[in-house]
Design a protein around this motif. Structure first.
Motif, PDB file in Angstrom:
ATOM      1  N   TRP A  21       0.773  -1.253  -0.060  1.00  0.00           N
ATOM      2  CA  TRP A  21      -0.019  -0.035   0.125  1.00  0.00           C
ATOM      3  C   TRP A  21       0.870   1.271  -0.133  1.00  0.00           C
ATOM      4  CZ3 TRP A  21      -4.482  -0.275  -1.866  1.00  0.00           C
ATOM      5  CH2 TRP A  21      -5.217  -1.436  -1.708  1.00  0.00           C
ATOM      6  N   SER A  24       1.960   1.534  -3.609  1.00  0.00           N
ATOM      7  CA  SER A  24       0.696   1.907  -4.513  1.00  0.00           C
ATOM      8  C   SER A  24       0.295   3.443  -4.087  1.00  0.00           C
ATOM      9  CB  SER A  24      -0.434   0.998  -3.969  1.00  0.00           C
ATOM     10  OG  SER A  24      -1.598   1.530  -4.423  1.00  0.00           O
ATOM     11  N   SER A  66      -8.548   3.010  -8.754  1.00  0.00           N
ATOM     12  CA  SER A  66      -7.530   2.972  -7.994  1.00  0.00           C
ATOM     13  C   SER A  66      -7.361   3.788  -6.695  1.00  0.00           C
ATOM     14  CB  SER A  66      -6.217   2.670  -8.637  1.00  0.00           C
ATOM     15  OG  SER A  66      -6.015   1.662  -9.622  1.00  0.00           O
ATOM     16  N   GLN A  70      -7.362   2.922  -2.726  1.00  0.00           N
ATOM     17  CA  GLN A  70      -6.235   3.278  -1.723  1.00  0.00           C
ATOM     18  C   GLN A  70      -6.612   4.080  -0.532  1.00  0.00           C
ATOM     19  OE1 GLN A  70      -2.987   2.705  -2.550  1.00  0.00           O
ATOM     20  NE2 GLN A  70      -1.950   3.584  -0.987  1.00  0.00           N
ATOM     21  N   ASP A 434      -2.741  -3.350 -12.399  1.00  0.00           N
ATOM     22  CA  ASP A 434      -2.299  -2.328 -11.221  1.00  0.00           C
ATOM     23  C   ASP A 434      -3.813  -2.365 -10.173  1.00  0.00           C
ATOM     24  OD1 ASP A 434       0.167  -2.059 -12.030  1.00  0.00           O
ATOM     25  OD2 ASP A 434       0.046   0.176 -12.181  1.00  0.00           O
ATOM     26  N   TYR A 435      -4.830  -2.049 -10.825  1.00  0.00           N
ATOM     27  CA  TYR A 435      -6.264  -1.873 -10.316  1.00  0.00           C
ATOM     28  C   TYR A 435      -6.626  -3.327  -9.673  1.00  0.00           C
ATOM     29  CZ  TYR A 435     -11.230  -1.569  -9.455  1.00  0.00           C
ATOM     30  OH  TYR A 435     -12.357  -1.389  -8.695  1.00  0.00           O
ATOM     31  N   ARG A 438      -4.577  -4.220  -6.687  1.00  0.00           N
ATOM     32  CA  ARG A 438      -5.134  -3.155  -5.517  1.00  0.00           C
ATOM     33  C   ARG A 438      -6.406  -3.894  -5.035  1.00  0.00           C
ATOM     34  NH1 ARG A 438      -3.015   0.977  -8.951  1.00  0.00           N
ATOM     35  NH2 ARG A 438      -1.500   1.995  -8.044  1.00  0.00           N
ATOM     36  N   GLU A 439      -7.210  -4.306  -5.779  1.00  0.00           N
ATOM     37  CA  GLU A 439      -8.587  -5.013  -5.379  1.00  0.00           C
ATOM     38  C   GLU A 439      -8.521  -6.278  -4.846  1.00  0.00           C
ATOM     39  OE1 GLU A 439     -12.686  -4.437  -7.890  1.00  0.00           O
ATOM     40  OE2 GLU A 439     -11.359  -6.422  -8.578  1.00  0.00           O
TER      41      GLU A 439
END
Length: 462
Positions: A21, A24, A66, A70, A434-435, A438-439
């Protein structure tokens, strides 16, 4: 074949998630500062910097979504401001976009996530803001459902941007838009004010995907294997008959493009979860809950099994299981994937999407009477994430705007950046990778912290 780590615990990933994170957030801020939105949606990186690639604007929702994810993970308000502001400024054309099959990607990732945060109490209740998000999602689902092709036996599907003949396996994730719109009470109307059920269209599309995009080793062709998928299925629009498999981004219609496989894994798993909240009477017109559940279960299990059997031991796949130069790599399924090889690229974005599907399906099975099989898929998901959350896949270079390295967009078209001296593309990132990284990271973090279970339909009223 993936070497499933059965001793790995979700909590074991906490330290890696903390690092994730932090990185990110740095990537999002870098893109926000340096990328010119007037160039179009950022799609993938070239030498570590995000650039666009005109085809369709299907990645913009991932960019702003995203930032919203975050904020959800870290409570840093500037990310919420980015996500909110940019959704308001940039996402309206995606709501009314009649030319794509990507509404679940763009609109559920932005308007849906913002509405979910409000429902969950992570942002303050504001009735007009809530109404704004709800209206966007209602219209998005209806517009997506309007791209409709009828097929034999009262079936049908949302057709891809290729035309009315074309069923894409990835469109199962856009069925989320229809499900949300329906559950928000939207009435979709056609000619003569005819009312068209968004629920029925979503279920019929999912069923068409299960019947045609997924194979079950039942002899449809000589390449039929349990769980393999075709990126595209082609239909005769005059008589509704299925004609053949095809591929736009994979190697052939008779091999398995692994990102398409991952879309199916994730899509069926989350739709099984959504089925639990649907009204049984409404489902009767499309076969009933038991019938729907059974074809979703079969498709989810088959695709997850195929992924496990046809992916290297670390859980990161090559871009297509039939890629033409894999035979030059020896016993590649019994080694860790090698992004730096001379023959075929890996696609870590497929792994990030697949990991979420494995985790969701594993949890679903464990909670529905099949603990042993569920544990297998859950632990596979953790195994994949354990690989992704460290180098060479986690991007630690502060000068690289991507978060997930070694992703592929379109290998047949040669769109991906090939570094000097290499024979294949590697080392780059993409917005969907990337999304979804993160998910799935947020999914695990919420599990560790005992927060409300994360689903796309948490944006609906309880």
């Amino acid at each position: 074949m993936i070497n499933i780590n059965y001793s790995l615990k979700t909590q074991d990933l906490q330290s890696k998630l903390n690092t994730f994170w932090k990185l990110s957030g740095e990537k999002i801020r870098s893109i926000q500062t340096e990328y010119d939105d007037n160039d179009g949606s950022p799609v993938f990186t070239k030498n570590g910097k995000y650039t666009t690639r005109g085809w369709t604007e299907w990645t913009q929702g991932f960019q702003y979504g995203s930032a919203i994810l975050q904020f959800d993970a870290t409570d840093e308000a500037d990310f919420l401001e980015i996500g909110r502001k940019k959704t308001l400024e940039k996402m309206a054309p995606h709501i009314s976009h009649v030319g794509v099959h990507d509404h679940g990607f763009n609109n559920v990732s932005t308007y849906g996530n913002l509405l979910r945060l409000m429902r969950e109490g992570k942002i303050a209740q504001n009735d007009w803001e809530q109404n704004f998000y709800e209206l966007a999602l209602k219209i998005s689902g209806a517009v997506q459902a309007s791209r409709w092709t009828d097929i034999k036996d009262d079936g049908g599907f949302i057709h891809s941007f290729n035309g009315a003949h074309s069923l894409f396996v990835d469109t199962i994730r856009s069925c989320r838009a229809l499900m949300i719109s329906h559950q928000l009470g939207h009435v979709f109307q056609g000619e003569g004010d005819a009312k068209i059920s968004l629920l029925e269209r979503a279920i019929k599309h999912i069923e068409a995907t299960a019947n045609f995009s997924v194979f079950y080793g039942e002899g449809r062709d000589i390449y039929d294997a349990w769980g393999r998928t075709a990126h595209e299925c082609v239909f005769n629009v005059k008589d509704g008959n299925y004609r053949c498999p095809n591929s736009q981004q994979g190697y052939t219609g008779f091999s398995t493009w692994t990102r398409g496989l991952a879309w199916a894994m994730c899509g069926f798993a989350e739709q099984l979860e959504c089925l639990e909240i649907l009204d049984g009477m409404e489902l009767e017109s499309v076969g009933g809950r038991s019938y729907i559940k059974n074809f979703m279960l079969k498709a989810a299990k088959a695709t997850c099994d195929f992924y496990i059997e046809n992916t290297p031991i670390c859980g990161i796949p090559y871009w297509d299981t039939g890629a033409p130069n894999l035979h030059k790599m020896g016993d590649y399924l019994n080694e860790k994937a090698n992004p730096f090889n001379d023959h075929e690229p890996v696609d870590s974005s497929a792994a990030a999407i697949a990991a979420q599907g494995l985790l969701r399906f594993g949890k679903y099975l464990k909670e529905n009477g099949d603990a042993k099989t569920g544990e297998k898929y859950w632990q596979t998901g953790l195994t994949v994430m354990n690989s992704l959350l460290e180098e060479p896949y986690l991007s630690t270079d502060e000068n690289h705007q991507g978060l997930l390295l070694h992703t592929i967009y379109h290998q047949p078209n040669g769109w991906d950046f090939v570094p000097e001296g290499s024979k294949i593309p590697y080392g780059e990132s993409c917005m969907w990778g990337d999304y979804h990284f993160r998910e799935v990271a947020l999914y695990l973090q919420k599990h560790i912290n005992n927060e409300p279970y994360y689903t796309f339909f948490n944006c609906l009223p309880k």
